[in-house]
Motif scaffolding. Structure first.
Motif, short mmCIF file in Angstrom:
data_model
loop_
_atom_site.label_atom_id
_atom_site.label_comp_id
_atom_site.label_asym_id
_atom_site.label_seq_id
_atom_site.Cartn_x
_atom_site.Cartn_y
_atom_site.Cartn_z
N HIS A 1 0.85 -1.18 0.00
CA HIS A 1 0.00 0.00 0.00
C HIS A 1 0.89 1.24 0.00
O HIS A 1 2.12 1.13 -0.10
N SER A 2 0.30 2.42 0.12
CA SER A 2 1.08 3.65 0.24
C SER A 2 0.51 4.48 1.38
O SER A 2 -0.65 4.31 1.78
N SER A 3 1.33 5.38 1.90
CA SER A 3 0.92 6.17 3.06
C SER A 3 1.64 7.50 3.09
O SER A 3 2.67 7.69 2.43
N CYS A 4 1.10 8.41 3.88
CA CYS A 4 1.77 9.69 4.12
C CYS A 4 1.14 10.34 5.35
O CYS A 4 0.07 9.93 5.81
N ILE A 5 1.81 11.36 5.86
CA ILE A 5 1.32 12.15 6.99
C ILE A 5 0.87 13.51 6.48
O ILE A 5 1.61 14.18 5.74
N TYR B 1 -2.47 8.78 6.46
CA TYR B 1 -3.32 8.33 5.36
C TYR B 1 -2.78 7.02 4.80
O TYR B 1 -1.58 6.91 4.52
N ILE B 2 -3.67 6.02 4.62
CA ILE B 2 -3.32 4.74 4.02
C ILE B 2 -4.19 4.55 2.78
O ILE B 2 -5.42 4.66 2.85
N VAL C 1 -7.90 6.92 7.25
CA VAL C 1 -7.20 8.01 7.93
C VAL C 1 -7.13 7.70 9.42
O VAL C 1 -8.15 7.35 10.04
N LEU C 2 -5.93 7.83 10.00
CA LEU C 2 -5.75 7.67 11.44
C LEU C 2 -5.41 9.01 12.06
O LEU C 2 -4.43 9.65 11.67
#
Length: 471
Positions: free
Chosen positions: A171-175, A181-182, A197-198
């Protein structure tokens, strides 16, 4: 928004996918990955000032070769977590740190809970912790969340609440702000395109209802947060088809947008890196599409310098009247500039310049006598303006008489062209002046043209001032 293809150095650039990329002090550091044949543990560096590749020499306990790991920059240190090295138990359970100032590797034995194996996971820095959404362990797809407290060197499992993402890897993610965000990934059965979203303050997961042009299901894409927006590029979809599309997600409106850029769009790929290298640029490197490993790499500029208007071509009529330029034949008006005569024809210059038309319509005694003295413009500058009216061509060198053309001279010509409303000369001067604008003189040049109708060069100066601290 503009893509730029960077110079290729095929002999030096690594061909890898599922590597990691870190930007630090004008260089992009590429570590490990898979080259289609074997796993790597080599460190490469690309100097973004001259695009030269090197292989920095490191010392200390070097990690084993791997791909699908993560690398997170904290100060001058890079934290490498997990990955797959092709040997049982496939996914590793280690953390290494590389100090980019000393080039010394250190293997970390974290405190707290036992380190878990992770591969094709994601890792994001928030405050002093690296948040790891595990992905896979070599045999299972997982959705557990862990954190590594960097100052305390403590590994912890996080018990978050709410609407959790399903198990997935690649997967991909960012802050963005205080949210993790995943997006997307592969769950062993199908590719995904959902977004979770966490909230890192409340540790509550949510699945926002997004709208717009939602990316199709994919894995191995990149996700980056920059300037209040989230950017998604590439990845692989059904039957391992690769993409080269670019999407923007607005966290405020929850809107996805498919972005169409210039012709230099990168080739399709997945397993690449897409690294923020400034407050408005990202660098795309590596990845693969099937058994193809692209060696081309690109910069995406979210705020490129403004483009100048093209200089208008000469008009057909002027091709017939150019022989009358500064020609006393049939001349009915003479301009005296710096004590020298310049011959003109009222019907021509009044047709092409409103200020000249107003001058002759005013009934001034000089206009009736056929001679007008121009006191506040230099001979060569006035000659440049008049030549444009007769030929439709902007020849800034006309009448310079061997003198060098300084920045001040170009600005002087712009002021004169603005006074007589001869826009093509202003545009031509902008084309010349833009090459002389630097981070150091942008504010001065902008001040010199502030009262001129020269929006292009003003915008370019603003752009230079905005990013004056960049290399």
């Amino acid at each position: 928004m503009k893509w730029t293809k960077l110079p290729e150095r095929q002999d030096d650039a690594p061909r890898v996918k599922n590597h990691t990329a870190i930007f630090y002090e004008n260089s992009l550091y590429i570590y490990a990955g898979f080259d289609g044949t074997r796993h790597q543990n080599t460190l490469h560096a690309l100097d973004l000032r001259n695009y030269n590749w090197t292989r920095p020499t490191t010392c200390g306990p070097t990690p084993l070769a791997r791909n699908g790991h993560t690398a997170t920059l904290y100060g001058s240190e890079v934290y490498v977590i997990g990955g797959w090295n092709g040997n049982l138990p496939y996914a590793t359970e280690d953390i290494y740190v590389l100090n980019l100032k000393t080039m010394f590797w250190e293997k970390i034995i974290p405190y707290g809970e036992a380190m878990v194996a992770c591969n094709m996971h994601s890792a994001d820095l928030y405050e002093d912790k690296i948040y790891v959404f595990r992905g896979g362990d070599g045999s299972n797809y997982l959705n557990d969340l862990h954190s590594f407290d960097i100052p305390r060197r403590v590994w912890s499992k996080i018990d978050a609440h709410g609407n959790h993402p399903s198990a997935r890897a690649n997967h991909s993610s960012c802050i963005h702000n205080h949210h993790l965000y995943i997006f997307g990934g592969w769950n062993g059965i199908e590719r995904l395109n959902d977004l979770y979203v966490l909230d890192l303050k409340s540790l509550i997961w949510s699945k926002p209802r997004t709208h717009g042009e939602i990316p199709c299901p994919r894995a191995g894409m990149s996700l980056n947060s920059l300037n209040g927006k989230i950017y998604l590029f590439g990845g692989s979809g059904v039957s391992s088809a690769c993409y080269s599309d670019l999407y923007i997600f607005d966290p405020k409106t929850l809107l996805w947008s498919d972005v169409h850029t210039n012709q230099d769009t990168p080739t399709p790929r997945a397993g690449h890196s897409f690294t923020v290298i400034s407050c408005h640029k990202l660098l795309l490197f590596g990845g693969s599409c099937g058994n193809q490993y692209p060696t081309t790499y690109y910069i995406l500029d979210l705020d490129p310098p403004p483009q100048l208007q093209p200089i208008p071509p000469p008009e057909d009529l002027r091709l017939h009247i150019r022989s009358l330029f500064n020609n006393p034949s049939f001349s009915d008006i003479k301009f005296i500039v710096e004590g020298r005569a310049i011959y003109a024809h009222k019907v021509i210059i009044t047709m092409l310049s409103e200020p000249f038309q107003g001058m002759f319509a005013s009934g001034m005694r000089e206009t009736r006598e056929g001679s007008i003295e121009i006191k506040d413009i230099s001979y060569r500058t006035f000659l440049i303006l008049l030549k444009y009216l007769y030929t439709g061509e902007v020849e800034i060198s006309a009448g310079t008489e061997g003198q060098s053309l300084s920045t001040e001279s170009i600005i002087e010509i712009m002021h004169a062209a603005d006074r007589y409303l001869i826009e093509p000369v202003i545009i031509a001067c902008e084309h010349m002046l833009i090459e002389r604008v630097t981070n150091e003189n942008a504010e001065v040049i902008k001040g010199c043209v502030e009262n001129i109708h020269a929006d292009n060069i003003k915008s370019y100066c603003d752009w230079k001032i905005r990013y004056k601290n960049e290399f």
